[in-house]
Design a protein around this motif. Sequence first.
Motif, PDB file in Angstrom:
ATOM      1  N   LYS A 178       0.637  -1.291  -0.163  1.00  0.00           N
ATOM      2  CA  LYS A 178       0.549  -0.128  -0.354  1.00  0.00           C
ATOM      3  C   LYS A 178       0.708   1.351  -0.196  1.00  0.00           C
ATOM      4  O   LYS A 178       0.603   1.800  -0.800  1.00  0.00           O
ATOM      5  CB  LYS A 178      -1.384   0.321   1.318  1.00  0.00           C
ATOM      6  CG  LYS A 178      -2.162  -0.678   1.163  1.00  0.00           C
ATOM      7  CD  LYS A 178      -2.460  -0.449   2.510  1.00  0.00           C
ATOM      8  CE  LYS A 178      -4.324  -2.140   2.457  1.00  0.00           C
ATOM      9  NZ  LYS A 178      -4.956  -2.118   3.716  1.00  0.00           N
ATOM     10  N   ALA A 179       2.021   0.659   1.087  1.00  0.00           N
ATOM     11  CA  ALA A 179       2.928   1.885   1.486  1.00  0.00           C
ATOM     12  C   ALA A 179       3.012   2.504  -0.166  1.00  0.00           C
ATOM     13  O   ALA A 179       3.887   3.741  -1.467  1.00  0.00           O
ATOM     14  CB  ALA A 179       3.826   1.966   2.097  1.00  0.00           C
ATOM     15  N   LEU A 180       3.918   1.631  -0.883  1.00  0.00           N
ATOM     16  CA  LEU A 180       4.599   1.068  -2.442  1.00  0.00           C
ATOM     17  C   LEU A 180       3.632   1.943  -3.437  1.00  0.00           C
ATOM     18  O   LEU A 180       4.570   2.765  -4.597  1.00  0.00           O
ATOM     19  CB  LEU A 180       5.190  -0.004  -2.697  1.00  0.00           C
ATOM     20  CG  LEU A 180       6.257  -0.765  -1.820  1.00  0.00           C
ATOM     21  CD1 LEU A 180       6.880  -1.585  -1.880  1.00  0.00           C
ATOM     22  CD2 LEU A 180       7.712   1.361  -1.682  1.00  0.00           C
ATOM     23  N   ASP A 181       2.514   1.512  -3.393  1.00  0.00           N
ATOM     24  CA  ASP A 181       1.976   2.508  -4.492  1.00  0.00           C
ATOM     25  C   ASP A 181       0.756   3.152  -4.900  1.00  0.00           C
ATOM     26  O   ASP A 181       1.513   4.011  -5.655  1.00  0.00           O
ATOM     27  CB  ASP A 181      -0.193   1.104  -4.570  1.00  0.00           C
ATOM     28  CG  ASP A 181      -0.191   0.231  -4.853  1.00  0.00           C
ATOM     29  OD1 ASP A 181      -0.582  -0.887  -4.524  1.00  0.00           O
ATOM     30  OD2 ASP A 181       1.092  -0.567  -5.703  1.00  0.00           O
ATOM     31  N   TYR A 182       1.689   4.301  -2.955  1.00  0.00           N
ATOM     32  CA  TYR A 182       1.058   5.424  -3.004  1.00  0.00           C
ATOM     33  C   TYR A 182       3.119   5.636  -3.241  1.00  0.00           C
ATOM     34  O   TYR A 182       2.733   6.775  -3.685  1.00  0.00           O
ATOM     35  CB  TYR A 182       1.299   5.660  -1.745  1.00  0.00           C
ATOM     36  CG  TYR A 182       0.230   7.068  -1.407  1.00  0.00           C
ATOM     37  CD1 TYR A 182       0.447   7.529  -0.374  1.00  0.00           C
ATOM     38  CD2 TYR A 182      -0.018   7.627  -2.287  1.00  0.00           C
ATOM     39  CE1 TYR A 182       0.258   8.818  -0.109  1.00  0.00           C
ATOM     40  CE2 TYR A 182      -0.512   9.092  -2.232  1.00  0.00           C
ATOM     41  CZ  TYR A 182      -0.371   9.865  -0.841  1.00  0.00           C
ATOM     42  OH  TYR A 182      -1.415  11.061  -0.585  1.00  0.00           O
ATOM     43  N   LEU A 183       3.458   5.919  -2.728  1.00  0.00           N
ATOM     44  CA  LEU A 183       4.930   6.361  -3.151  1.00  0.00           C
ATOM     45  C   LEU A 183       5.535   6.428  -4.247  1.00  0.00           C
ATOM     46  O   LEU A 183       5.698   7.410  -5.129  1.00  0.00           O
ATOM     47  CB  LEU A 183       6.061   5.784  -2.180  1.00  0.00           C
ATOM     48  CG  LEU A 183       7.115   6.764  -1.496  1.00  0.00           C
ATOM     49  CD1 LEU A 183       7.492   7.504  -1.326  1.00  0.00           C
ATOM     50  CD2 LEU A 183       8.160   5.789  -1.295  1.00  0.00           C
ATOM     51  N   ILE A 184       5.302   5.126  -5.355  1.00  0.00           N
ATOM     52  CA  ILE A 184       5.421   5.244  -6.418  1.00  0.00           C
ATOM     53  C   ILE A 184       5.050   5.717  -7.556  1.00  0.00           C
ATOM     54  O   ILE A 184       5.651   6.077  -8.484  1.00  0.00           O
ATOM     55  CB  ILE A 184       6.377   3.818  -6.550  1.00  0.00           C
ATOM     56  CG1 ILE A 184       7.300   3.204  -5.838  1.00  0.00           C
ATOM     57  CG2 ILE A 184       6.616   3.378  -8.303  1.00  0.00           C
ATOM     58  CD1 ILE A 184       7.574   1.995  -5.450  1.00  0.00           C
ATOM     59  N   LYS A 185       3.777   5.502  -7.223  1.00  0.00           N
ATOM     60  CA  LYS A 185       2.773   5.363  -8.570  1.00  0.00           C
ATOM     61  C   LYS A 185       1.441   6.814  -8.217  1.00  0.00           C
ATOM     62  O   LYS A 185       0.437   7.260  -8.981  1.00  0.00           O
ATOM     63  CB  LYS A 185       1.386   4.040  -8.438  1.00  0.00           C
ATOM     64  CG  LYS A 185       2.260   2.908  -9.588  1.00  0.00           C
ATOM     65  CD  LYS A 185       1.866   2.202  -9.421  1.00  0.00           C
ATOM     66  CE  LYS A 185       1.562   0.777  -8.588  1.00  0.00           C
ATOM     67  NZ  LYS A 185       0.643  -0.253  -8.957  1.00  0.00           N
TER      68      LYS A 185
END
Length: 609
Positions: free
Chosen positions: A553-560
Motif C-alpha cells: 500500500k505504501a509503495l503504491d502511493y509512493l511510486i504511483k
Amino acid sequence: MPPLRHLLRAGPTVLVALTALLMTLLPVQALAADRGEWAPYVAYSVGDIASYAGRAYDCRQSHTSLPGWEPPNVLALWLERSGPPPVDTQAPSTPSQVTSPAKTYDSVSLSWGASTDNVGVTGYEIFVNGGTSASATTSGATSVTVTGLAANTTYTFTVKARDAAGNRSAASAAYSTTTPARPDPDVQAPSAPGNLRSTGVSGSSVSLAWNASTDNVGVTGYEIFVNGGTSASATTTGATSVTVTGLAANTSYTFTAKARDAAGNRSVPSNSVSATTTGPQPSGSRVIVGYWHNFDNGSTNIRLRDVSPKFNVIQVAFAEPAGSASNMTFTPYNSTVADFKADIAYLKSQGRKVLISIGGANGTVHLDDATARQTFVTSMQSLIDTYGFDGMDLDLEGSSLSLNGGDTDFRNPTTPRILNLIQATRDLLNRNGAGFMLTMAPETAYVQGGMAAYGGPWGAYLPVIHALRDRLTYLHVQHYNTGTVMALDGRAYAQSTPDFHVAMAEMLLQGFPVGGNTSAMFPALSPEQVVIGLPSSPQAAGGGYTTPANVQKALDYLIKGQSFGGTYVLRKTSGYPGFKGLMTWSINWDKFTNFEFSNSHRAYLDALP
C-alpha cells in the motif's frame, strides 16, 4: 542492525543477565544527575537518571528527547537501573574570560572558557545588564549569539554555568561592549544567473549548471523554477549547479534560475532551458537488498551461495573492529576463506552484488584521528581485495557516529570522527573505481530525526550522506526499532504503518530543514538512491514489522501516487516512479518464515512499470 539481535529468541533469564552485565560495562561518572521524570524535548547527558512509569533509567548516550522516544522504547539511549539516584549539590566552576569575537548592530557573539563540574556541565546562561533572568542559553557550547539588541548601545554581559541537577555557578566577570550603528538597508538585487544549461538527465531528474551572479554585498544562493512555477523546486547555498529530482519519466521540463542575497533581494530570472527526462526504468530494475548473517542468532543458517535469487544485493554482516576501534576484521562463519570467496564469485557470476557491511549494533567504529583513518582504510582494502566485495555498506550505530558540541552545520561538519569517516570512505571509493558501490543503513534518529533536533546522535548521518551523495548507491534507513518520528507535515508517525514508510521516504525525496532551520535544508536525494529498510519477519526486530500488504500500500502511493487513504499526503501527488526498492534485515530471518518477504515483494516490484 537491531540492537540485541543475537538474543532475540533468548528467554527472560538470559535477557536479565545481559542487562546486569551491560550495567557493569557502562562508563561510571563520579556522580550521576537525577533529572526527575522523563519528558520530551529535554537535553539528556550520559549518566543522567530519569524516571518513567515508576522505573529509573540511566542515559547511555547524550541526546535531546522527542515524543515516542520514552526510555523503555529506545534501548540505544536508556538502560533500566536499580536503586535510588544520588543527589548532586555541587555547583560548576565559574566561566572565565568572557569576550566577543563578533557583533552586528543588533547582536553580540560571545565566547568564554569552559566550566568544570563533578558530574558535568549541561549548559550556560547569559545575563544582560545585570538582569535576573537569562536572555540566552546554550546546551554545552561555550559560545552564543545574543540577538534582538539595539544599535549603537552598550551592553554588559555575565555568564553562569549549570549542571543537570540545576546547580548554577557564580557569575563570570562582567564583559561590556557597544553595538555598531545600524547600516543602510541592502535593496540592490543580484544580477541574473547567466547561461543556464542542462548537463545531464535521467528517468526522474535533470542536472543544471549556470554562471555565477554578482551582488553589491554577496550572493547567498540560487532558486530553480520549473515550468514557470512561482515557487522554487530546488535551491542551492552558493553552488552554481544542482540536480532537480522527482520528475516524471519521458517528460519535457522548462527551467529558470534566480539569485538571492542575504537581505532577501532576488534577481530577475535567467534564460530558460528545456530538457526531457529519459523513459521509464525497465521492469525488474528495482532491487531487494538483504543482510546475510555471519553468525548464528537463532534464525537459520544459509550458505552464502544459496541466498535466494530474489535478492539483488547481498550485504555480508558484518566487518567489525578488533584490537582497535578502526582496525576492521572479518572471518567467515562456519566456512573456510576459500569456500567463502568461491561463494562470492558464484553470486557475482549471476549478476548480483555482494557488499561488506561495517559495524552493526555491536561493532563500534571510531575514526578519531588520521592514524585511525589510515588503519581503517588499510584494513578495509585488505578485506575487499581478499574476498572481492563489490562495495561497502556503512551500518554505524550507537556511539560510532555522534556530533560533537558546537558542530551545527551538516554542510561543514567539524566532528573529527565524522570528518575522518567521510575521508576514509572517499579514499576507498577512489581506490576501487567508479563501479564500487556505497550503501548506508542508518537508524531514523540519525537521518529523519535531524529535522526536529540536530546534535549528538540526532542527524549525525546527514553530513556523511551529504558529503558522499555523488557516490551513494542506496540509502536504506532502518524503518524499525524506532519510536514515532516527525515528518514534513509536522506530524509524528509510528513505525509499522504505511503512513510511516511513505512519510519517512518522502523526507529524503523532498529534502528537509535540519534542526528546523529553513536556511539549512538537507537537499533531496534521487529516487534511484532511496530504498526502504524493513524487518523480514516479526522475529527479526523489536518493532517495525509491516505486513507485505501494508508495505505494498505504501509503495503504491509512493511510486504511483495511488493513495490508500492514510493521514500523510504526498508533496508530489503523482508519486516517484524511479523509487528503487526495499532492504531487509534479514535474509536469514526471511528463510525462517518461508521467504514471505522476498517472494511477495519480488513479485510486486517486478510487476511495476
